[in-house]
Structures are given as C-alpha cells and as structure tokens.
Motif scaffolding. Structure first.
Motif, PDB file in Angstrom:
ATOM      1  N   ALA A  11       0.821  -1.211   0.000  1.00 40.35           N
ATOM      2  CA  ALA A  11       0.000   0.000   0.000  1.00 40.35           C
ATOM      3  C   ALA A  11       0.854   1.259   0.000  1.00 40.35           C
ATOM      4  CB  ALA A  11      -0.933  -0.005   1.205  1.00 40.35           C
ATOM      5  N   GLU A  12       2.003   1.213   0.660  1.00 38.61           N
ATOM      6  CA  GLU A  12       2.902   2.365   0.700  1.00 38.61           C
ATOM      7  C   GLU A  12       3.469   2.655  -0.687  1.00 38.61           C
ATOM      8  OE1 GLU A  12       7.015   3.745   3.012  1.00 38.61           O
ATOM      9  OE2 GLU A  12       5.864   2.018   3.733  1.00 38.61           O
ATOM     10  N   ILE A  13       3.770   1.614  -1.435  1.00 39.23           N
ATOM     11  CA  ILE A  13       4.274   1.792  -2.801  1.00 39.23           C
ATOM     12  C   ILE A  13       3.175   2.319  -3.719  1.00 39.23           C
ATOM     13  CG2 ILE A  13       5.220   0.592  -4.814  1.00 39.23           C
ATOM     14  CD1 ILE A  13       6.554  -1.357  -2.858  1.00 39.23           C
ATOM     15  N   LEU A  14       2.004   1.701  -3.638  1.00 41.50           N
ATOM     16  CA  LEU A  14       0.905   2.064  -4.542  1.00 41.50           C
ATOM     17  C   LEU A  14       0.386   3.472  -4.286  1.00 41.50           C
ATOM     18  CD1 LEU A  14      -1.129  -1.280  -4.604  1.00 41.50           C
ATOM     19  CD2 LEU A  14       0.471  -0.412  -6.328  1.00 41.50           C
ATOM     20  N   VAL A  33       6.674   2.732 -27.804  1.00 40.78           N
ATOM     21  CA  VAL A  33       6.262   3.399 -26.570  1.00 40.78           C
ATOM     22  C   VAL A  33       6.859   2.639 -25.402  1.00 40.78           C
ATOM     23  CG1 VAL A  33       4.322   4.060 -25.097  1.00 40.78           C
ATOM     24  CG2 VAL A  33       4.098   4.229 -27.587  1.00 40.78           C
ATOM     25  N   ARG A  34       7.473   3.363 -24.471  1.00 38.20           N
ATOM     26  CA  ARG A  34       8.059   2.741 -23.285  1.00 38.20           C
ATOM     27  C   ARG A  34       7.184   3.047 -22.076  1.00 38.20           C
ATOM     28  NH1 ARG A  34      10.066  -0.839 -20.233  1.00 38.20           N
ATOM     29  NH2 ARG A  34      12.177  -0.643 -19.378  1.00 38.20           N
ATOM     30  N   GLU A  35       6.759   1.991 -21.394  1.00 35.20           N
ATOM     31  CA  GLU A  35       5.919   2.136 -20.213  1.00 35.20           C
ATOM     32  C   GLU A  35       6.747   1.891 -18.955  1.00 35.20           C
ATOM     33  OE1 GLU A  35       1.618   0.761 -22.101  1.00 35.20           O
ATOM     34  OE2 GLU A  35       2.832  -0.725 -21.026  1.00 35.20           O
ATOM     35  N   ALA A  36       6.384   2.568 -17.861  1.00 34.33           N
ATOM     36  CA  ALA A  36       7.108   2.430 -16.600  1.00 34.33           C
ATOM     37  C   ALA A  36       6.201   2.829 -15.448  1.00 34.33           C
ATOM     38  CB  ALA A  36       8.357   3.306 -16.607  1.00 34.33           C
ATOM     39  N   VAL A  37       6.515   2.285 -14.274  1.00 38.38           N
ATOM     40  CA  VAL A  37       5.855   2.705 -13.043  1.00 38.38           C
ATOM     41  C   VAL A  37       6.851   3.513 -12.223  1.00 38.38           C
ATOM     42  CG1 VAL A  37       4.567   2.002 -10.992  1.00 38.38           C
ATOM     43  CG2 VAL A  37       4.516   0.554 -13.037  1.00 38.38           C
ATOM     44  N   LEU A  38       6.446   4.707 -11.819  1.00 38.14           N
ATOM     45  CA  LEU A  38       7.253   5.546 -10.951  1.00 38.14           C
ATOM     46  C   LEU A  38       6.565   5.659  -9.597  1.00 38.14           C
ATOM     47  CD1 LEU A  38       8.052   8.467 -13.435  1.00 38.14           C
ATOM     48  CD2 LEU A  38       9.306   6.330 -13.109  1.00 38.14           C
ATOM     49  N   PHE A  39       7.335   5.613  -8.529  1.00 34.37           N
ATOM     50  CA  PHE A  39       6.767   5.832  -7.204  1.00 34.37           C
ATOM     51  C   PHE A  39       7.828   6.439  -6.307  1.00 34.37           C
ATOM     52  CE2 PHE A  39       7.917   1.344  -7.703  1.00 34.37           C
ATOM     53  CZ  PHE A  39       8.721   1.072  -6.602  1.00 34.37           C
ATOM     54  N   GLU A  40       7.376   7.004  -5.178  1.00 30.10           N
ATOM     55  CA  GLU A  40       8.269   7.782  -4.323  1.00 30.10           C
ATOM     56  C   GLU A  40       8.473   7.101  -2.984  1.00 30.10           C
ATOM     57  OE1 GLU A  40       8.910  12.451  -2.997  1.00 30.10           O
ATOM     58  OE2 GLU A  40       6.896  11.732  -3.512  1.00 30.10           O
ATOM     59  N   GLY A  41       9.742   6.955  -2.595  1.00 35.27           N
ATOM     60  CA  GLY A  41      10.095   6.432  -1.289  1.00 35.27           C
ATOM     61  C   GLY A  41      10.704   7.510  -0.421  1.00 35.27           C
ATOM     62  N   PRO A  42      11.129   7.164   0.772  1.00 34.76           N
ATOM     63  CA  PRO A  42      11.728   8.154   1.681  1.00 34.76           C
ATOM     64  C   PRO A  42      12.969   8.837   1.114  1.00 34.76           C
ATOM     65  CG  PRO A  42      11.190   6.135   2.862  1.00 34.76           C
ATOM     66  CD  PRO A  42      10.978   5.846   1.414  1.00 34.76           C
ATOM     67  N   GLU A  43      13.700   8.138   0.220  1.00 40.49           N
ATOM     68  CA  GLU A  43      14.919   8.707  -0.354  1.00 40.49           C
ATOM     69  C   GLU A  43      14.672   9.464  -1.659  1.00 40.49           C
ATOM     70  OE1 GLU A  43      18.087   8.709   0.905  1.00 40.49           O
ATOM     71  OE2 GLU A  43      17.210   7.865   2.735  1.00 40.49           O
ATOM     72  N   MET A  72      16.429   3.367   0.429  1.00 40.79           N
ATOM     73  CA  MET A  72      17.724   3.259   1.106  1.00 40.79           C
ATOM     74  C   MET A  72      18.717   4.295   0.581  1.00 40.79           C
ATOM     75  SD  MET A  72      17.176   0.823   3.196  1.00 40.79           S
ATOM     76  CE  MET A  72      18.861   0.667   3.790  1.00 40.79           C
ATOM     77  N   PRO A  73      19.557   4.845   1.450  1.00 41.44           N
ATOM     78  CA  PRO A  73      20.655   5.686   0.969  1.00 41.44           C
ATOM     79  C   PRO A  73      21.555   4.863   0.047  1.00 41.44           C
ATOM     80  CG  PRO A  73      20.409   5.860   3.356  1.00 41.44           C
ATOM     81  CD  PRO A  73      19.562   4.712   2.927  1.00 41.44           C
ATOM     82  N   GLN A  74      22.067   5.502  -0.977  1.00 39.84           N
ATOM     83  CA  GLN A  74      22.889   4.810  -1.956  1.00 39.84           C
ATOM     84  C   GLN A  74      24.376   4.968  -1.645  1.00 39.84           C
ATOM     85  OE1 GLN A  74      21.320   2.831  -4.606  1.00 39.84           O
ATOM     86  NE2 GLN A  74      19.886   3.181  -2.921  1.00 39.84           N
ATOM     87  N   PRO A  75      25.218   4.087  -2.209  1.00 47.72           N
ATOM     88  CA  PRO A  75      26.658   4.195  -1.963  1.00 47.72           C
ATOM     89  C   PRO A  75      27.197   5.572  -2.346  1.00 47.72           C
ATOM     90  CG  PRO A  75      26.139   2.114  -3.019  1.00 47.72           C
ATOM     91  CD  PRO A  75      24.879   2.919  -3.045  1.00 47.72           C
ATOM     92  N   ALA A  76      28.192   6.015  -1.636  1.00 46.45           N
ATOM     93  CA  ALA A  76      28.767   7.339  -1.891  1.00 46.45           C
ATOM     94  C   ALA A  76      29.385   7.399  -3.285  1.00 46.45           C
ATOM     95  CB  ALA A  76      29.822   7.652  -0.831  1.00 46.45           C
ATOM     96  N   PRO A  77      29.114   8.446  -4.036  1.00 45.00           N
ATOM     97  CA  PRO A  77      29.710   8.569  -5.371  1.00 45.00           C
ATOM     98  C   PRO A  77      31.176   8.957  -5.286  1.00 45.00           C
ATOM     99  CG  PRO A  77      28.416  10.525  -4.863  1.00 45.00           C
ATOM    100  CD  PRO A  77      28.206   9.568  -3.718  1.00 45.00           C
ATOM    101  N   VAL A  78      31.935   8.518  -6.280  1.00 44.14           N
ATOM    102  CA  VAL A  78      33.334   8.931  -6.387  1.00 44.14           C
ATOM    103  C   VAL A  78      33.537   9.872  -7.570  1.00 44.14           C
ATOM    104  CG1 VAL A  78      34.186   6.846  -5.274  1.00 44.14           C
ATOM    105  CG2 VAL A  78      33.955   6.891  -7.762  1.00 44.14           C
ATOM    106  N   ARG A  79      32.453  10.181  -8.284  1.00 41.52           N
ATOM    107  CA  ARG A  79      32.494  11.163  -9.376  1.00 41.52           C
ATOM    108  C   ARG A  79      31.138  11.855  -9.441  1.00 41.52           C
ATOM    109  NH1 ARG A  79      32.847   6.066 -11.032  1.00 41.52           N
ATOM    110  NH2 ARG A  79      35.107   6.213 -11.232  1.00 41.52           N
ATOM    111  N   SER A  80      31.138  13.078  -9.932  1.00 43.79           N
ATOM    112  CA  SER A  80      29.904  13.883  -9.956  1.00 43.79           C
ATOM    113  C   SER A  80      29.231  13.896 -11.321  1.00 43.79           C
ATOM    114  CB  SER A  80      30.218  15.318  -9.537  1.00 43.79           C
ATOM    115  OG  SER A  80      31.148  15.911 -10.443  1.00 43.79           O
ATOM    116  N   GLU A  81      29.895  13.349 -12.314  1.00 43.79           N
ATOM    117  CA  GLU A  81      29.293  13.236 -13.640  1.00 43.79           C
ATOM    118  C   GLU A  81      29.828  11.984 -14.320  1.00 43.79           C
ATOM    119  OE1 GLU A  81      30.379  16.928 -15.504  1.00 43.79           O
ATOM    120  OE2 GLU A  81      32.301  16.146 -16.209  1.00 43.79           O
TER     121      GLU A  81
END
Length: 331
Positions: A11-14, A33-43, A72-81
C-alpha cells in the motif's frame, strides 16, 4: 529483500505509483512506446520498468532495485558526472546522422546489430555510417543481444573489425559460445563484453569464471539495485560499463548512481538513452550535455506525469504486475 533494505508494505508503494507511457523518437527493442511505473520512497523517486515479456520472478528483481533506490541511501559517489555513449538502433544507414544528432557531444556510439529480419550487410552499412559520422577518433562498440550463433558471430566480427571496434557486446547467447568466440578473435584485438550473460543468468559470475568476457555490462534495475551490481562487479574482477534498460530519466538516475559509485570507470556508459525518447517525465530530462550526465536524483514533473499517464487498462496491468512482484519478494 536484504536485511538493510526491508520490504515496504504494498500500500505504501501504490500510494504514490504513477504509470506512464512515453513515445520513442526511434523504434528501439521492438517498441515505439516505453511504459514504466514511478513511485516515491523516503529517499526520493524511483522506477519499476521490467520489459513486458519478463515473468514475475525476473521482474521482481527490478522491483527490488526500485525499492532499494527509493527507500535506502545509496553508496557514496566517487564522481559527480558520467560520460555516456550514443545509442544507434538498427536503423538504415541513411538515418544514422539524425540519430547521432540527438546526443550532444558524445564521443562513443553503441550500434545495435543482428536485428531480426536484417542481414549482416545491413549491419556493415550502419556501422560504416556511424564510423563516418564519428570520425577516426570516435569510439565505436556493437551490441548483438546474443542473436548470433558462434560461427555467425565470428564471421560478423571479421566483417566489422575494420571499423576499429572498442568491443562487441553479447555476440552470442551462452557463456560457452562467448568463451570460444573470445578465443577465436583474440588475435584480432576485439574485446568481448557480456550483458545478458550477467543480468539474466542464475549465476552472474559464471561468465567471469569461464574467461568468456573481457568486460561486463551492468544495469541497475535487472541486477537488483546499485549495491547488488557493485557486488557483482567487485566479485567478477573485470572492468564494467553501466548501461540503461531504456529507462525514464528517473531510472537513468539510478544507473548514474551505479556508475558514480564504481571505483574504476574506464568506459563511457550507456546511460544517454533518454535521447531516444520523444517525451520524458522530467523537465529537463536526463539527457547528455557535452557527452556527460550529472549524478543526482531526478524527480518527475507533475504536469508531465499527467500528460503521459498510461491508459486505464495499462495502468491496471502494471499495478497488478507490481503487486505480484511484491508478493514474490515477500516470499
């Protein structure tokens, strides 16, 4: 799910889920046509978009990736682009310049070959047109999606090697074929990359143990998320290229997070595919500028979500699929 990425209630996802249908500027992978589901989490926002033909168990890995990225927080990046490549679908040679024009400043092009219903002569003409457009300094790689058998692949590499190939991605379907092809073409200096033999395999490390590839092509969604993909690359001990699965800009930001976290990144990544879309969910979309993408989360534009909302029956199809995949993960 892993202990550090608990499964949120369905229910939290939907509650925030939005299903979109985005037109492509050029037919790719058999779809317009490309279809996708987008949803929002805490991050932040995340994407679930397994290809329609995948069964629920395979698609559930894509949902695990979406949940990991959103919760979840993601691993720290080592590059910005991240430097990215242009992707050239299996178009006729005359259409190549128009496709490449959609990619600003990309020094590398990945060319689709071995398209069903086409001949090797079509591939040669397309690759020749890309080399002419990119010039001698451009980097050129091929992707056959495992469509050639061993002898066809060897013949094709011979026919296409004159165009100075960076590598050939998944020329054959099986690990055994890749290993034998690599043995046969080593003297030509054409590296072999593995994609499907990693992301669709029960054992994604089998290709590395067999000495069947010089590098891996990794994708965040099919491998279960950024952290899982990083683990596979580290265990394989091979160079890696990060690629997309024809994601929206939200999904591409997941791929960019993976590319940004790799300790070493010697190849341009296949994350410029928003350029293949005629519309996107973000404004601006995550498209290459001067050949690079910025690293960072992407939030969809509310107006674009509304404008590109899928039909009611397709929304139902996707949300039922998501629910089934959630049940698979709950097992």
């Amino acid at each position: 799910m892993t202990e550090d990425a608990p499964l949120p209630p369905l229910a939290e996802i939907l509650a925030s889920a939005r299903v979109v249908a985005l037109p492509l500027a050029t037919r790719f992978r058999g779809v317009d046509v490309r279809e996708a589901v987008l949803f929002e989490g805490p991050e932040g926002w995340t994407e679930f978009s397994p290809f329609a033909e995948y069964d629920d168990r395979e698609a559930a890995t894509w949902l695990a990736a979406a949940i990991d990225f959103g919760w979840m927080p993601q691993p720290a990046p080592v590059r910005s682009e991240v430097r990215v490549n242009a992707t050239v679908p299996a178009v006729d040679a005359a259409s190549v310049p128009a496709v490449l024009a959609r990619y600003d400043g990309c020094r590398t092009a990945k060319v689709k070959v071995a398209e069903q219903g086409q001949r090797l002569a079509d591939d040669v003409a397309r690759v020749r047109a890309v080399r002419a457009a990119m010039g001698p300094e451009g980097r050129l790689r091929l992707d056959a999606n495992g469509a050639w058998n061993l002898d066809e692949a060897e013949h094709a590499v011979h026919a296409l090697a004159e165009f100075d190939l960076e590598y050939v991605e998944q020329p054959c379907g099986t690990v055994e074929e890749l290993a034998e092809l690599r043995r046969r073409v080593t003297y030509m200096g054409v590296p072999i990359a593995a994609d499907e033999s990693v992301r669709k395999a029960a054992d994604p490390l089998a290709v590395a143990r067999a000495g069947a590839a010089d590098l891996l092509v990794v994708k965040a969604q099919p491998l279960g998320g950024v952290r899982r993909a990083l683990e596979i690359v580290a265990a394989a001990g091979l160079p890696a290229v990060v690629s997309s699965a024809l994601d929206t800009s939200v999904g591409l930001s997941m791929g960019a997070a993976l590319a940004a976290a790799l300790p070493d990144l010697d190849y341009d990544c296949g994350l410029g595919t928003a350029a293949l879309f005629a519309a996107d969910v973000a404004a601006p979309g995550l498209r290459p500028v001067a050949g690079v993408l910025p690293v960072g989360r992407v939030a969809p534009d509310v107006a674009l979500l509304r404008e590109h909302e899928a039909s009611v029956d397709r929304q139902d199809w996707w949300l039922q699929r998501l629910s089934r995949c959630h049940a698979v993960l709950a097992e």
